[in-house]
Design a protein around this motif. Structure first.
Motif, PDB file in Angstrom:
ATOM      1  N   LYS A 157      52.535  40.441  69.960  1.00 17.03           N
ATOM      2  CA  LYS A 157      52.595  42.111  69.936  1.00 17.03           C
ATOM      3  C   LYS A 157      53.524  42.186  68.846  1.00 17.03           C
ATOM      4  O   LYS A 157      54.768  41.940  68.391  1.00 17.03           O
ATOM      5  CB  LYS A 157      53.691  42.505  71.436  1.00 17.03           C
ATOM      6  N   PRO A 158      53.422  43.881  67.954  1.00 16.69           N
ATOM      7  CA  PRO A 158      54.181  44.509  66.622  1.00 16.69           C
ATOM      8  C   PRO A 158      55.659  44.215  67.353  1.00 16.69           C
ATOM      9  O   PRO A 158      55.817  44.690  68.668  1.00 16.69           O
ATOM     10  CB  PRO A 158      53.975  45.887  66.607  1.00 16.69           C
ATOM     11  N   SER A 179      59.563  47.881  64.976  1.00 13.79           N
ATOM     12  CA  SER A 179      59.784  48.685  63.908  1.00 13.79           C
ATOM     13  C   SER A 179      57.601  48.214  63.721  1.00 13.79           C
ATOM     14  O   SER A 179      57.161  49.246  62.320  1.00 13.79           O
ATOM     15  CB  SER A 179      60.064  47.989  62.723  1.00 13.79           C
ATOM     16  N   GLY A 180      57.172  48.158  64.357  1.00 15.44           N
ATOM     17  CA  GLY A 180      55.509  47.717  64.133  1.00 15.44           C
ATOM     18  C   GLY A 180      54.952  46.964  64.039  1.00 15.44           C
ATOM     19  O   GLY A 180      53.920  47.180  63.301  1.00 15.44           O
ATOM     20  N   ASP A 181      55.937  46.162  62.993  1.00 17.88           N
ATOM     21  CA  ASP A 181      55.550  45.412  62.273  1.00 17.88           C
ATOM     22  C   ASP A 181      55.505  43.538  63.618  1.00 17.88           C
ATOM     23  O   ASP A 181      55.574  43.551  64.354  1.00 17.88           O
ATOM     24  CB  ASP A 181      56.214  44.486  60.833  1.00 17.88           C
ATOM     25  N   LEU A 182      53.556  43.638  62.934  1.00 15.25           N
ATOM     26  CA  LEU A 182      52.698  42.463  63.182  1.00 15.25           C
ATOM     27  C   LEU A 182      53.020  41.472  61.992  1.00 15.25           C
ATOM     28  O   LEU A 182      52.924  39.987  63.042  1.00 15.25           O
ATOM     29  CB  LEU A 182      51.061  43.038  63.819  1.00 15.25           C
ATOM     30  N   ALA A 183      52.881  41.997  61.112  1.00 14.24           N
ATOM     31  CA  ALA A 183      52.588  40.382  60.332  1.00 14.24           C
ATOM     32  C   ALA A 183      53.922  39.228  60.317  1.00 14.24           C
ATOM     33  O   ALA A 183      53.806  38.205  60.981  1.00 14.24           O
ATOM     34  CB  ALA A 183      52.634  40.640  58.624  1.00 14.24           C
ATOM     35  N   GLY A 184      55.018  39.762  60.958  1.00 14.43           N
ATOM     36  CA  GLY A 184      56.206  38.767  60.822  1.00 14.43           C
ATOM     37  C   GLY A 184      56.030  37.964  62.872  1.00 14.43           C
ATOM     38  O   GLY A 184      56.198  36.640  62.530  1.00 14.43           O
ATOM     39  N   THR A 191      47.469  47.037  70.049  1.00 12.94           N
ATOM     40  CA  THR A 191      46.487  47.918  69.988  1.00 12.94           C
ATOM     41  C   THR A 191      45.910  48.684  68.780  1.00 12.94           C
ATOM     42  O   THR A 191      45.370  49.634  68.359  1.00 12.94           O
ATOM     43  CB  THR A 191      47.526  49.248  70.718  1.00 12.94           C
ATOM     44  N   ARG A 192      46.351  47.839  67.830  1.00  6.92           N
ATOM     45  CA  ARG A 192      46.194  48.528  66.552  1.00  6.92           C
ATOM     46  C   ARG A 192      46.390  47.230  65.580  1.00  6.92           C
ATOM     47  O   ARG A 192      47.647  46.324  66.220  1.00  6.92           O
ATOM     48  CB  ARG A 192      46.679  50.023  66.182  1.00  6.92           C
ATOM     49  N   ASN A 202      43.915  34.340  76.594  1.00  9.70           N
ATOM     50  CA  ASN A 202      44.774  35.730  76.858  1.00  9.70           C
ATOM     51  C   ASN A 202      44.203  37.023  76.317  1.00  9.70           C
ATOM     52  O   ASN A 202      44.370  37.237  75.643  1.00  9.70           O
ATOM     53  CB  ASN A 202      46.204  35.777  78.034  1.00  9.70           C
ATOM     54  N   ASN A 203      43.058  37.751  77.681  1.00  6.09           N
ATOM     55  CA  ASN A 203      42.390  39.683  77.004  1.00  6.09           C
ATOM     56  C   ASN A 203      42.413  39.619  75.899  1.00  6.09           C
ATOM     57  O   ASN A 203      42.405  40.112  74.970  1.00  6.09           O
ATOM     58  CB  ASN A 203      44.112  39.716  76.727  1.00  6.09           C
ATOM     59  N   LEU A 204      41.439  38.543  75.246  1.00  5.71           N
ATOM     60  CA  LEU A 204      40.853  38.279  74.053  1.00  5.71           C
ATOM     61  C   LEU A 204      38.916  39.455  73.742  1.00  5.71           C
ATOM     62  O   LEU A 204      39.444  39.669  72.752  1.00  5.71           O
ATOM     63  CB  LEU A 204      40.130  37.162  73.710  1.00  5.71           C
ATOM     64  N   VAL A 205      39.034  40.171  74.940  1.00  7.80           N
ATOM     65  CA  VAL A 205      37.774  40.894  75.098  1.00  7.80           C
ATOM     66  C   VAL A 205      38.872  42.548  74.419  1.00  7.80           C
ATOM     67  O   VAL A 205      38.022  43.095  73.366  1.00  7.80           O
ATOM     68  CB  VAL A 205      37.523  40.903  76.585  1.00  7.80           C
ATOM     69  N   THR A 206      39.636  42.751  74.402  1.00  6.61           N
ATOM     70  CA  THR A 206      40.286  43.800  73.931  1.00  6.61           C
ATOM     71  C   THR A 206      40.697  43.262  72.501  1.00  6.61           C
ATOM     72  O   THR A 206      40.261  44.770  72.192  1.00  6.61           O
ATOM     73  CB  THR A 206      42.302  44.146  74.669  1.00  6.61           C
ATOM     74  N   LEU A 207      40.769  42.937  72.334  1.00  2.00           N
ATOM     75  CA  LEU A 207      41.180  42.204  70.320  1.00  2.00           C
ATOM     76  C   LEU A 207      39.985  42.445  70.162  1.00  2.00           C
ATOM     77  O   LEU A 207      39.388  42.926  69.088  1.00  2.00           O
ATOM     78  CB  LEU A 207      41.506  41.204  70.572  1.00  2.00           C
ATOM     79  N   GLU A 208      38.492  41.735  70.283  1.00  2.00           N
ATOM     80  CA  GLU A 208      37.322  42.285  69.638  1.00  2.00           C
ATOM     81  C   GLU A 208      36.893  43.597  70.252  1.00  2.00           C
ATOM     82  O   GLU A 208      36.275  43.922  68.644  1.00  2.00           O
ATOM     83  CB  GLU A 208      36.466  40.782  71.132  1.00  2.00           C
TER      84      GLU A 208
END
Length: 347
Positions: free
Chosen positions: A101-102, A105-110, A133-134, A160-166
Motif C-alpha cells: 500500500k502507498p 505521502s502516497g508513494d508506492l514505489a518505495g 487504489t491507484r 490476495n485480492n488480485l482481481v482488484t488490481l487486475e
C-alpha cells in the motif's frame, strides 16, 4: 420485482447481514403463506448453525417436528469441527504476508522495493494488493519487474485480492493505445503468468498485438514449489487413505469434486485459479461446497462469470453439497442457467 423471501434472505446473508436474514425468515415461517415453506425453515437451520446458536437451533427443531411431522436436520457437531472454516478462522500465523500500500505521502514505489526485499528475506511471500487504489505507469513497471525477478528466482508466491488490481490495470486501457499504457499491460501479463492463466494470457496477447502492433511477451510457466509439494503430499495422503479404506471398509467414497472452502470473496483468487486449473482438462466439473461458509455478495457476479466461462467452454458444471443458503443465493444470481445445483441431504 422483489425476490422470493428465501432468495432475499440468502442475499442478506451473502452481504453478511446475518441478523436481518434471520429476522426475514422468522417472519416468513410465521406468516400464513410462508408457514409451509420448508426451504425457509431449512435456511434458518443453516443460519443458526453458521452462527453456532445451538439454543435457537433446538427451539426451531421442535417447531419443525410439529409442523412437518418429521425429524429436523441434525446439529452439525463433529470431532473435526475445528478444521471446518465455518467454525473458526484459519489460525495459522502467516509470517510472510506483505500488504502492499502507498506510504503516508502516497508513494508506492518505495513500498514495492520493500516488498521485494521482504520476499527475498523470508524466502516465500503472500502479497496482498487490496490497498492499491491507484497506480502509475512507473509503479506498474517497478512492481512487474519485482515480480519477474522473484519468479525467475523460483520464489514461492501467493496472492490476495488480485482481481482488484487486475481491474485497476484494465481501467487504464484505452481504445487508442499509447506507449505509457503499455506498462499496465505488461504488469497484467506477469500477473496472469503467476496465476497460471494461459488462455487469458493468449487472449490478451492477441489484443496487445492489435493495439500496439508488436508481439506480446512470451508465455512462461511458473511453479510455486511449496504449493506443488503440498498438493503432491495431499494427493499421496488421499491415495493412501483410499487404499486403507478399501482394505477395511470396501470401496472409497465417491470424489465430490473440487473443494471450495470458507468465504468465497475477492480474497479467494488462489482458490478460483486452482478451480480453473482443475477444470481445464475435464468435461464434467464438480465443485464440492461442503465447507463453503458464504459466497460474498460483492464477489458473486465475478464468481458467476467464472462458472459461466467454464460452462461456455463446453463443460458440464455441477455444484454438490450446497446448503440451502448458498443454493438460494446461486439461484438468485442465475447460476442454475450454467450449472447443476445439488443440495446436500439435510433431512
Amino acid at each position: 420485482m422483489r425476490l422470493p423471501a428465501a432468495q432475499e434472505a440468502a442475499v442478506l446473508y451473502s452481504a453478511n447481514h446475518v441478523d436481518a436474514a434471520i429476522g426475514l425468515l422468522r417472519t416468513e415461517i410465521k406468516e400464513t403463506a410462508g408457514k409451509g415453506n420448508k426451504q425457509a425453515w431449512l435456511m434458518l437451520f443453516d443460519l443458526y448453525q453458521a452462527a453456532s446458536n445451538r439454543a435457537a437451533f433446538d427451539e426451531l427443531s421442535m417447531l419443525f417436528t410439529v409442523k412437518f411431522e418429521q425429524s429436523p436436520p441434525p446439529w452439525g457437531e463433529s470431532g473435526d469441527a475445528s478444521a471446518d472454516p465455518r467454525r473458526a478462522p484459519d489460525s495459522r500465523e502467516r509470517k510472510d504476508l506483505f500488504v502492499l500500500k502507498p506510504n503516508a505521502s502516497g508513494d508506492l514505489a518505495g513500498e514495492i522495493e520493500k516488498f521485494r526485499a521482504f520476499a527475498e528475506l523470508t524466502g516465500t511471500v503472500r502479497l496482498d494488493v487490496s490497498k492499491i487504489t491507484r497506480i502509475s505507469a512507473e509503479e506498474a513497471t517497478l512492481l512487474g519487474n519485482a515480480l519477474l525477478l522473484l519468479r525467475k528466482r523460483n520464489l514461492p508466491m501467493w496472492f490476495n485480492n488480485l482481481v482488484t488490481l487486475e481491474t485497476l490495470l484494465r481501467s487504464n486501457f484505452n481504445e487508442k493505445a499509447t506507449e505509457i499504457e503499455r506498462y499496465f499491460w505488461l504488469l497484467l501479463f506477469e500477473l496472469l503468468i503467476l496465476q497460471g492463466k494461459n488462455q487469458e494470457f493468449e487472449d490478451m496477447g492477441l489484443e496487445y498485438a492489435i493495439a500496439f502492433e508488436m508481439s506480446p511477451p512470451n508465455w512462461e510457466t511458473y511453479v510455486n514449489s511449496v504449493a506443488a509439494t503440498q498438493a503432491k503430499a495431499a494427493g499421496a495422503a488421499k491415495t493412501a487413505a483410499a487404499a486403507a479404506s478399501s482394505h477395511t471398509a470396501g470401496p472409497s467414497r465417491e470424489d465430490h469434486g473440487f473443494p471450495l472452502k470458507g468465504v468465497i470473496s475477492t480474497a479467494s483468487a488462489n482458490q478460483i485459479a486452482e478451480l480453473n486449473g482443475y477444470a481445464a482438462n475435464l468435461q464434467e466439473v464438480a465443485i464440492d461446497t461442503t465447507k463453503v461458509l458464504r459466497i460474498d455478495f460483492a464477489f458473486a457476479s465475478a464468481f458467476f462469470e467464472v462458472v459461466k466461462g467454464i460452462q461456455l467452454a463446453g463443460k458440464r458444471v455441477i455444484f454438490s453439497n450446497l446448503n440451502e443458503l448458498n443454493a438460494a443465493l446461486l439461484e438468485a444470481f442465475g447460476f442454475n442457467r450454467y450449472a447443476i445445483l445439488v443440495r446436500k441431504k439435510s433431512i
